[in-house]
Design a protein around this motif. Structure first.
Motif: not given
Length: 225
Positions: A16-38
């Motif tokens: 998997a690619p190294l940790l970077n801002r794009a990967a972090i944004v993608k993971a944050t969107l996954e959290v939001i899609d699952l459980d919301g912004i909170d």
């Protein structure tokens, strides 16, 4: 109320690619899609990525940084139409481009209203709307107020589309029939009269109507100024 789902744990797959801002944004969107912004936190995003939460601070400034990055991603990834000089047509096209992008992550769309964007990518749609308005001779301050009103209207319409409940009607035939029957028995004459229309919700038609109504107001304001 259901408990928030736990994001998947573990380290990223081998290769998997190294940790970077794009990967972090993608993971944050996954959290939001699952459980919301909170549900967003450095810890919940780190779980998705399988890393130590502290490592995220090399790329974002805490939870606020995560939310800012998501808002910038939503706006920055918009496919902006080429301006034509027709202000109504250009604003309409920008509105549709925004809806198309926002519906990819509808639970995150409201961040566009609540975060202060600084990146060039995130501000590009703002510049496009202001450019269309200013080209008509609209005063700068007036253009900013129109921009903010349009964004608020579009976000509200999108949130209604995503979370449409009984107040706004439903889209499946059995649900429409059931809701219509309830409204017809409400004892409220105008509600009963409009029951067939109140019971159904067509998201495409509702968006078109709301955007058209908003642009009617914008054009009237531009004509007056």
């Amino acid at each position: 109320m259901t408990e928030p789902r736990e994001p998947r744990r573990g380290r990223p797959p081998k290769g998997a690619p190294l940790l970077n801002r794009a990967a972090i944004v993608k993971a944050t969107l996954e959290v939001i899609d699952l459980d919301g912004i909170d549900a967003v936190s450095m810890r919940s995003v780190a779980r998705i990525l399988g890393v130590d939460p502290k490592s995220l601070y090399n790329h974002v400034a805490g939870k606020d940084g995560l939310l800012d990055a998501v808002a910038e991603q939503i706006l920055g990834s918009m496919s902006l139409p080429e301006p034509t000089g027709d202000v109504r047509g250009d604003l309409c096209a920008i509105g549709h481009a925004f809806r198309d992008r926002a519906l990819a992550h509808p639970r995150a769309a409201q961040l566009v209203l609540t975060r202060q964007l600084a990146s060039l990518e995130g501000l590009a749609p703002v510049d496009a709307v202001l450019a269309a308005l200013r080209a008509t001779g609209c005063p700068r301050r007036e253009a900013v107020s129109i921009l903010r009103s349009l964004v608020a209207t579009l976000i509200g319409t999108l949130l209604r589309e995503v979370h449409a409940g009984p107040t706004y009607g439903v889209s499946d035939a059995p649900g429409i029939a059931q809701r219509q029957a309830v409204l017809e028995r409400s004892g409220l004459p105008r509600v009963a009269e409009a029951a067939a229309d109140l019971a159904r919700f067509d998201s495409d038609a509702e968006f078109e109507f709301t955007l058209d109504l908003a642009l009617d107001a914008v054009m009237a304001r531009l004509a007056a100024s």
